[in-house]
Design a protein around this motif. Sequence first.
Motif, PDB file in Angstrom:
ATOM      1  N   VAL A 102       1.292  -1.119  -0.342  1.00 53.20           N
ATOM      2  CA  VAL A 102      -0.015  -0.259  -0.051  1.00 53.20           C
ATOM      3  C   VAL A 102       0.549   1.123   0.174  1.00 53.20           C
ATOM      4  N   ASN A 103       2.113   1.616  -0.731  1.00 54.70           N
ATOM      5  CA  ASN A 103       3.324   2.274  -0.287  1.00 54.70           C
ATOM      6  C   ASN A 103       3.199   3.372   1.061  1.00 54.70           C
ATOM      7  N   THR A 117      12.115   7.119   1.455  1.00 53.30           N
ATOM      8  CA  THR A 117      12.699   5.641   1.681  1.00 53.30           C
ATOM      9  C   THR A 117      12.429   5.792   0.096  1.00 53.30           C
ATOM     10  N   ALA A 118      12.260   6.173  -0.989  1.00 57.98           N
ATOM     11  CA  ALA A 118      12.415   6.111  -2.304  1.00 57.98           C
ATOM     12  C   ALA A 118      14.148   6.165  -2.655  1.00 57.98           C
ATOM     13  N   ASP A 119      14.352   7.762  -2.101  1.00 57.99           N
ATOM     14  CA  ASP A 119      16.054   7.611  -1.762  1.00 57.99           C
ATOM     15  C   ASP A 119      16.906   6.787  -1.805  1.00 57.99           C
ATOM     16  N   PHE A 135      12.831  -2.109   4.389  1.00 58.46           N
ATOM     17  CA  PHE A 135      11.924  -2.155   5.124  1.00 58.46           C
ATOM     18  C   PHE A 135      11.176  -1.887   5.653  1.00 58.46           C
ATOM     19  N   GLY A 136      11.704  -0.546   6.690  1.00 59.78           N
ATOM     20  CA  GLY A 136      11.726  -0.067   7.980  1.00 59.78           C
ATOM     21  C   GLY A 136      12.776   1.836   7.371  1.00 59.78           C
ATOM     22  N   GLY A 165       1.659  -7.611   5.620  1.00 62.46           N
ATOM     23  CA  GLY A 165       0.880  -8.919   3.875  1.00 62.46           C
ATOM     24  C   GLY A 165      -0.486  -8.344   3.908  1.00 62.46           C
ATOM     25  N   PHE A 166      -0.339  -9.283   4.799  1.00 59.18           N
ATOM     26  CA  PHE A 166      -2.406 -10.197   5.351  1.00 59.18           C
ATOM     27  C   PHE A 166      -2.946  -8.893   5.718  1.00 59.18           C
ATOM     28  N   VAL A 167      -2.143  -8.151   6.610  1.00 60.61           N
ATOM     29  CA  VAL A 167      -3.652  -7.135   6.772  1.00 60.61           C
ATOM     30  C   VAL A 167      -4.200  -5.821   5.373  1.00 60.61           C
ATOM     31  N   SER A 168      -2.413  -5.668   4.924  1.00 58.80           N
ATOM     32  CA  SER A 168      -3.014  -4.701   3.559  1.00 58.80           C
ATOM     33  C   SER A 168      -4.394  -5.805   2.029  1.00 58.80           C
TER      34      SER A 168
END
Length: 501
Positions: A203-204, A233-235, A269-270, A321-324
């Motif tokens: 979900v970005n 994060t993208a950078d 990851f975070g 992943g499940f939540v999304s």
Amino acid sequence: MNNKKKEKILFVDDEENILEVVREYFEFKGYAVATALNGREAVKILENEKIDCCFTDINMPEMDGVQLAEHIWRTDNTIPVVIMTGKPTIDYTIKTIKHGVVDFLVKPVNLNDMELCLERVLNQRELFIENILLKKEVEGKKRLEELTKQLQNKVDDLRILNKIISEFAEIGSTKDVFKRLVDMVTEISLADMSKFYVINWPVNRPFETVSCPETSGPEIDQALFERLLMNITADGIPFLVSENRGVEGLSGDILSFMCVPLKIRDKIFGVLTAYVAHGEVRFSEKDLYYLSVMTQNAAQAIENLALYENIYENLFATLYGFVSVLNARDSYTQQHSNRVTDISTIIGRELGCSTEELDMLNVAGRLHDIGKIGIRDEILLKPGKLTKEEFEKIKEHPSIGANIIKNLGFWNREINIIKSHHERFDGTGYPSGLKGKEIPLLSRILSIADVYDALASDRPYRNRMDEKSILEYLQGGAGTQFDPEIIEIFLRLYNEGKITE
Ligand SMILES: [Fe+2]
């Protein structure tokens, strides 16, 4: 053969066959390699060649590893030294880090670990030299000396804490690593708050996992702030705002801000964040450097844990992943779960729950309706009233949720909390008909937060209830649906304005 790298690594060990294997491996990986059988030989090499990093054994004839580290520290403290030894004690760690030792590898060392350590150390060194030494040098030698001294003091602290992280990793869980990480950040950088977010790639969006201290902090525009985090994060590179003068996405209440993405196996990851909202402290490149060192160490610990816990991807990615997936079908559930978690935590704290219990509430709250993943769309998203059969299906979600968590093979305690969140105090709930205190305490908390938030939300089949009716409903359910003692606490917190939508 990999691309040619420019760095030259010096390996010092009194066992010739070890040196041979190491030389072959690292030359194959593209490094230039020098070897020495003891500290004395190593010193000669250092006098004649430009060395970028040194790995040394401890016990060697003529000059041992600690003496060699001291020598390097005195002559050129930009050469990082990694010591390969048996399990180091904290006392020993402190002694050696004062002499420039930046990392430890526990023997027997495998080549892959050595390589990861080398990459990490070289990255840190680059940051250290570029961002700190060279830039500051122009400000004068005195300033540099002062900075080096300050840095050394903090590096000392940091090394000890890093050591703790790796020791923690041996017995702890991934969650403990995150917690330790944010605790360390506030302690070392003097931040008012540090938070760690897992990036939910499907979900970005960043997803807050732990915070130190565990309070909510200043008001921020969540959507703008999340966008800022996603851009950083993208950078993929550390981000520093020493003095916030209106950076988009940063609330005006935040005076200084820094943030470092955490990568595991080259995948982000975070993201670890820290900010200052009061007082004189402002972050500098030095603090950013500490943050980078910490995230790299934490990433290593998590990677080890992921292997240890035998999880294919990693724990959070799997669960979120499940939540999304669920969120893609039913966007209400995720927002609802976050609010339920917040309210449960407020009640839990008031009840005197331990940090461990609050952590459990955090996980169970966010995942309590995960079992809805197993309910068909036409029932889950039905706008009208459910038939008896359909309601029976919905009633399966606590058990389905518990099974999902169980199949992932961890978080045993949270399973029961999730399973019991629709039990009723009088024993007429589902799925097991537990009664009174047979229902886990955290489930009794969760069920009040769950019902409160559901009633206070608009749903496809009804509008939200007004405040008075909600409170009457909750009060009326004391002793039948809900634990009367917790209802009393909830209503008190509500009346004191501590629970808001
Ligand atoms: Fe539920």
